[in-house]
Design a protein around this motif. Structure first.
Motif, short mmCIF file in Angstrom:
data_model
loop_
_atom_site.label_atom_id
_atom_site.label_comp_id
_atom_site.label_asym_id
_atom_site.label_seq_id
_atom_site.Cartn_x
_atom_site.Cartn_y
_atom_site.Cartn_z
N GLU A 86 0.65 -1.38 0.10
CA GLU A 86 -0.15 0.10 0.36
C GLU A 86 0.63 1.43 0.13
OE1 GLU A 86 -3.11 1.92 2.67
OE2 GLU A 86 -2.88 -0.16 3.16
N ALA A 87 0.75 2.35 -0.81
CA ALA A 87 1.43 3.47 -1.25
C ALA A 87 2.60 2.98 -1.30
CB ALA A 87 1.40 4.10 -0.21
N GLY A 88 2.48 1.92 -2.05
CA GLY A 88 4.31 1.46 -2.87
C GLY A 88 5.51 2.00 -1.76
N ARG A 89 4.97 1.00 -1.24
CA ARG A 89 5.95 1.21 0.49
C ARG A 89 7.35 -0.31 0.65
NH1 ARG A 89 2.84 4.63 1.97
NH2 ARG A 89 3.01 5.69 3.19
N GLU A 90 6.86 -1.57 0.52
CA GLU A 90 8.00 -2.35 0.46
C GLU A 90 8.35 -2.73 -0.73
OE1 GLU A 90 8.22 -6.42 2.41
OE2 GLU A 90 6.86 -5.20 2.82
N ALA B 227 21.16 -14.86 -3.65
CA ALA B 227 20.30 -13.28 -3.35
C ALA B 227 20.32 -13.22 -2.46
CB ALA B 227 18.51 -14.11 -2.72
N VAL B 228 20.64 -11.90 -2.67
CA VAL B 228 20.82 -10.45 -1.49
C VAL B 228 20.66 -10.60 -0.11
CG1 VAL B 228 20.43 -8.19 -1.27
CG2 VAL B 228 20.75 -8.93 -2.61
N PRO B 229 21.30 -11.03 0.41
CA PRO B 229 20.83 -11.41 2.25
C PRO B 229 19.71 -9.86 3.06
CG PRO B 229 23.17 -10.52 2.00
CD PRO B 229 22.52 -10.62 0.60
N LEU B 230 19.01 -9.70 2.44
CA LEU B 230 18.61 -8.25 3.13
C LEU B 230 17.65 -8.23 2.12
CD1 LEU B 230 20.37 -5.14 3.33
CD2 LEU B 230 20.77 -6.47 1.95
N THR B 231 16.50 -7.23 2.36
CA THR B 231 15.83 -5.95 2.35
C THR B 231 15.77 -4.82 2.82
OG1 THR B 231 13.52 -6.72 3.39
CG2 THR B 231 14.01 -8.59 1.86
N VAL B 232 14.86 -4.17 2.01
CA VAL B 232 14.73 -2.88 2.27
C VAL B 232 13.34 -2.01 1.50
CG1 VAL B 232 15.80 -0.53 1.99
CG2 VAL B 232 17.49 -2.09 1.33
N SER B 233 12.34 -2.00 3.10
CA SER B 233 11.59 -1.16 2.80
C SER B 233 10.92 0.18 2.68
CB SER B 233 9.78 -1.91 3.36
OG SER B 233 9.11 -0.72 3.65
N ALA B 234 11.62 1.03 1.16
CA ALA B 234 11.08 2.98 1.61
C ALA B 234 9.77 3.46 2.00
CB ALA B 234 11.98 2.78 0.20
N ALA B 235 9.60 4.04 2.61
CA ALA B 235 8.68 5.01 2.19
C ALA B 235 9.09 6.72 2.42
CB ALA B 235 7.30 5.02 3.91
#
Length: 428
Positions: free
Chosen positions: A208-212, A226-234
């Motif tokens: 929602e709102a293009g966040r993760e 795979a890259v060993p981390l994820t980034v969620s940007a708001a």
């Protein structure tokens, strides 16, 4: 009820804050503009909010401390990640079309030795039947191979421009040593020098709102891991409603009322708004496994600098409503007017590097301000884990963030309970 220790711990924290406030579910729900039953479900662990904004507003209504806000966000991230894992676990149960022919071919190949033995023991008159069986077997294997090849071809990404769709707001791209800004798709690795033919295999998932956004794999080594981390940007977070303003090239009569924070991205897109004076970006970084990942640095890159736009300035807060705000931990500032802007920790706060894992995420709050210019900019996050390392580009739907100075611009506010924008004092 939502299962998992992450969701349970999140709901327990919400209940503690609610009970401590002394406010009823009805009063809190009314102030949060949600139904009482929905608030009950969040506090009882029956559901996890899809967006963090209403959770933060609830915590602030309950007078949560800066440390409690950070801990609450951490628990929400874990609860939300647990929900995503359960959903993903169900998907493999449904076989995909390309695998069906391969599964059908396996029994046919396994049956071949048995059929051959049966033919050897049969009388000579059975030779025509044996020939038909072999012909049918070869035909079945050939058809399975063709179907499998067609399925594989359909599944492979094309290198044409037609595959480059617009990224969700808060996009992350994986970059190698020869980073080609603007060419990669959402969360896609740029091919490394050692493997120029490498294909993008990473995925991006918008919330929602293009966040993760999830980014993988690493491209600087050319490896498929795979890259060993994820980034969620708001990219359209609000430090507080009263501090957030937007510049819009429209008269007040054509601008809709201020949105709730979780609807800000859609509101900005619909109005063509540009962050006014400052932009508040929230980054949530989480490991994908037990291994520790070092977030080495976060840097700012300029994509353009112009004179501020001569548009009207609209405030998101309502006059007469308290808009207090605290500076959470892991807070940083960026002076976009500087010749070489940098990510600088707030006074008394730690600087990079930090460590993250699946059970220990980090949340970074970036407040970028501009006064003399209209600035286009983006962030790059450098990470390392063991022998692997990489860089993630963080931007807004594949485009740079944009923040413009607002000095001297006509200012407008929307009165609480009002029906139209009114001239304001222009304070930010």
């Amino acid at each position: 009820m939502t299962d998992g220790s992450g969701a349970d711990a999140f709901a327990e924290f919400l209940r503690e804050l609610k009970d401590r406030s002394g406010l009823s579910y009805g009063v809190l729900a009314k102030r949060l503009h949600m139904s009482t039953s929905t608030l009950h479900r969040y506090c009882n662990g029956d559901a996890v909010p899809a967006d963090y904004a209403p959770v933060e507003r609830l915590a602030r209504l309950c007078k949560a401390t800066p440390e409690e806000l950070v801990e609450l966000h951490r628990r929400w991230v874990l609860a939300d990640a647990g929900r995503g894992k359960k959903g993903a676990a169900v998907l493999p149960a449904a076989p995909t079309a390309p695998t069906a022919p391969a599964e059908a071919a396996a029994p046919a190949e396994a049956a071949a030795p048995a059929e051959a033995a049966e033919v050897r023991d049969a009388p000579a008159v059975e030779a025509p039947r044996r020939s038909r069986r072999r012909t049918a077997l070869v035909a079945a294997i050939a058809v399975a191979g063709v179907l499998g090849a067609v399925g594989l071809a359909l599944g492979l990404p094309s290198g044409g421009d037609g595959d480059r769709g617009e990224r969700p707001a808060g996009s992350v791209s994986v970059a190698g040593d020869d980073d080609r800004a603007g060419e990669s798709t959402a969360a896609s690795p740029s091919p490394s020098k050692s493997s120029p033919s490498a294909s993008p295999t990473a995925t991006a998932k918008g919330k929602e709102a293009g966040r993760e956004v999830s980014a993988s794999p690493s491209a600087d080594s050319g490896a498929s891991a795979a890259v060993p981390l994820t980034v969620s940007a708001a990219p359209y977070s609000w430090e507080s409603p009263c501090s957030q303003r937007y510049l819009i090239d429209k008269p007040p009569s054509q601008v809709p009322p201020p949105p709730l924070e979780q609807d800000a991205a859609a509101w900005v897109a619909a109005t063509g708004a540009v962050s006014s004076g400052e932009q508040y970006v929230t980054l949530t970084v989480q490991g994908t496994g037990e291994e520790t990942v070092v977030v080495k640095d976060l840097t700012v890159h300029m994509a353009g600098k112009r004179s501020p736009v001569a548009w009207n300035d609209y405030a998101m807060g309502y006059p007469g409503v308290g808009c207090g705000g605290n500076v959470p931990t892991r807070s940083f500032t960026v002076a976009l007017d500087a010749t070489r802007p940098a990510v600088v920790p707030e006074a008394g706060h730690r600087d990079f590097p930090f460590k993250v894992s699946e059970s220990d995420p980090e949340v970074y709050y970036i407040r970028a301000d501009a006064s003399a210019y209209d600035v286009s900019w983006y962030l790059e996050l450098d990470w390392a884990s063991g022998s692997r390392s990489g860089t993630l580009r963080i931007d807004d739907a594949g485009k740079p963030f944009r923040t413009s100075g607002n000095n001297g611009r006509p200012a407008y506010e929307f009165p609480l309970g009002g029906e139209a924008w009114e001239a304001g004092d222009g304070s930010s």
